[in-house]
Design a protein around this motif. Structure first.
Motif, short mmCIF file in Angstrom:
data_model
loop_
_atom_site.label_atom_id
_atom_site.label_comp_id
_atom_site.label_asym_id
_atom_site.label_seq_id
_atom_site.Cartn_x
_atom_site.Cartn_y
_atom_site.Cartn_z
N ALA A 89 23.62 144.72 97.85
CA ALA A 89 22.16 144.58 97.83
C ALA A 89 21.50 145.68 98.65
O ALA A 89 20.47 146.25 98.25
N ASN A 90 22.08 146.01 99.80
CA ASN A 90 21.52 147.09 100.62
C ASN A 90 21.54 148.42 99.89
O ASN A 90 20.56 149.19 99.94
N PRO A 116 24.60 143.53 87.11
CA PRO A 116 24.73 142.45 88.11
C PRO A 116 25.97 141.60 87.91
O PRO A 116 26.64 141.22 88.88
N THR A 118 28.48 141.23 99.09
CA THR A 118 27.25 140.98 98.33
C THR A 118 26.06 141.57 99.06
O THR A 118 25.19 142.23 98.45
N THR A 119 26.00 141.36 100.38
CA THR A 119 24.90 141.91 101.17
C THR A 119 24.89 143.43 101.13
O THR A 119 23.83 144.05 100.99
N ARG A 137 21.66 148.81 96.54
CA ARG A 137 20.82 148.72 95.35
C ARG A 137 19.33 148.73 95.70
O ARG A 137 18.50 149.22 94.92
N GLU A 138 18.98 148.19 96.85
CA GLU A 138 17.58 148.01 97.22
C GLU A 138 17.06 149.04 98.21
O GLU A 138 15.94 148.94 98.70
#
Length: 258
Positions: free
Chosen positions: A87-88, A115, A83-84, A90-91
Motif C-alpha cells: 500500500a505504501n 489487486p 500488505t502495508t 502503491r499510494e
C-alpha cells in the motif's frame, strides 16, 4: 547510554529499500519498466507463479534477497506487514524518487500488479520459510553486540518483542531473517529522512523520530544491528555461539530446522 523511555517502533522494514552507494547496482531490465512483459504477461492468480515471474528476479527464488542488488530477504514476512508495504508503494509513501532506484522500481511493480495478484503473492510470501542470514548477510565486523543489546532493550523490544519476532498490534515486523546490511541501511535511511518522512507514513515517522533522537552515531547503529543478528538461529552446519551476556537467549541453544 542514557535514553528517555518512550515506546517507539523500531526498524519498520520490509520490501524494497535502496542502499545509497557511490556506485549503485545496475537494476535488472525487467524492473525498470513497470509494464515489462514479465509483469504484463503474468495473468495467473497463483501467488507462487506470480512470485517466480515477477519477484524472484530481485528477491531470489526463495525470497532470500540479493546482496548484489541490495534487495532484502522477504521470505516469511507476515501478510499484514507486506500488505502495508505494498500500500505504501502503491499510494506514494515509498518509492517516489527516481534517483533512488530500488524503491522506485518496487513502486512501479506494485502499481502494475492487479489487486488480486498482490493478495496472492502476499499469501505466498508469508508461507515461504524464513531464510536465516549467513556469511556476508550476517557479518558485522567492528561491532559490540552487548552495547547494541542495551539500545534494543530500551528502544526496540517493546514493539518488536524481546526476540525481534515483531508485533502486528504495533505494525512492527520481525527483524530476524533480514540481512545485517539491509537493517543497517534502513536505519540510516530513517535517520537521514530518506525513508519515513512522507506524509501519512505513521510508522515511518516514528522511526525517523527514534533514529534522530536515540541513535547518536553510526557505531551505535551498527551495534544494535549486530545484536539483532544474535537473535537469529545459528546457520546449519555451524557451531552454536553463546548468546550475548544478559540476553533473554543466554542459555538457549538455537539451531536451524531444515
Amino acid at each position: 547510554m542514557n535514553f528517555i523511555r518512550q515506546p517507539l517502533a523500531l526498524l519498520i522494514l520490509g520490501l524494497g529499500g535502496a542502499v545509497s552507494h557511490a556506485a549503485d547496482p545496475v537494476p535488472p531490465a525487467h524492473a525498470v519498466d513497470p509494464v515489462h512483459p514479465a509483469i504484463a504477461a503474468t495473468k495467473a492468480m497463483d501467488g507462487k507463479a506470480i512470485f517466480q515471474a515477477v519477484c524472484a528476479h530481485c528477491h531470489g527464488a526463495n525470497g532470500e534477497g540479493k546482496i548484489e542488488l541490495k534487495t532484502p530477504s522477504i521470505a516469511g514476512m507476515p501478510s499484514w506487514y507486506v500488505t502495508t508495504q505494498f500500500a505504501n508503494f502503491r499510494e506514494g509513501r515509498r518509492g517516489q524518487n527516481a534517483a533512488d532506484p530500488q524503491p522506485f522500481m518496487m513502486a512501479g511493480i506494485a502499481k502494475a500488479l492487479q489487486p488480486e495478484q498482490v493478495k496472492a503473492v502476499i499469501t505466498h510470501v508469508e508461507k515461504m520459510p524464513v531464510v536465516v542470514p549467513t556469511g556476508k548477510d550476517r557479518e558485522m565486523a567492528g561491532t559490540d553486540p552487548k552495547e547494541g543489546m542495551q539500545l534494543f532493550q530500551e528502544r526496540c523490544m517493546e514493539c518488536h518483542r524481546y526476540n525481534a519476532s515483531g508485533e502486528m498490534a504495533f505494525g512492527s515486523p520481525p527483524l530476524t531473517g533480514r540481512q545485517a546490511w539491509y537493517l543497517e541501511e534502513q536505519l540510516k535511511r530513517f535517520k537521514s529522512g530518506k525513508r519515513g518522512a512522507i506524509k501519512n507514513d505513521v510508522n515511518g515517522a516514528k522511526m525517523v523520530q527514534m533514529t534522530s533522537l536515540f541513535i547518536e552515531d553510526e557505531q551505535m547503529l551498527r551495534n544494535v544491528v549486530a545484536y539483532i543478528m544474535t537473535l537469529n538461529p545459528e546457520p546449519a552446519n555451524e557451531p552454536s555461539k553463546q548468546a550475548v551476556e544478559g540476553s533473554p537467549f543466554k542459555d538457549d541453544v538455537r539451531t536451524v530446522e531444515r
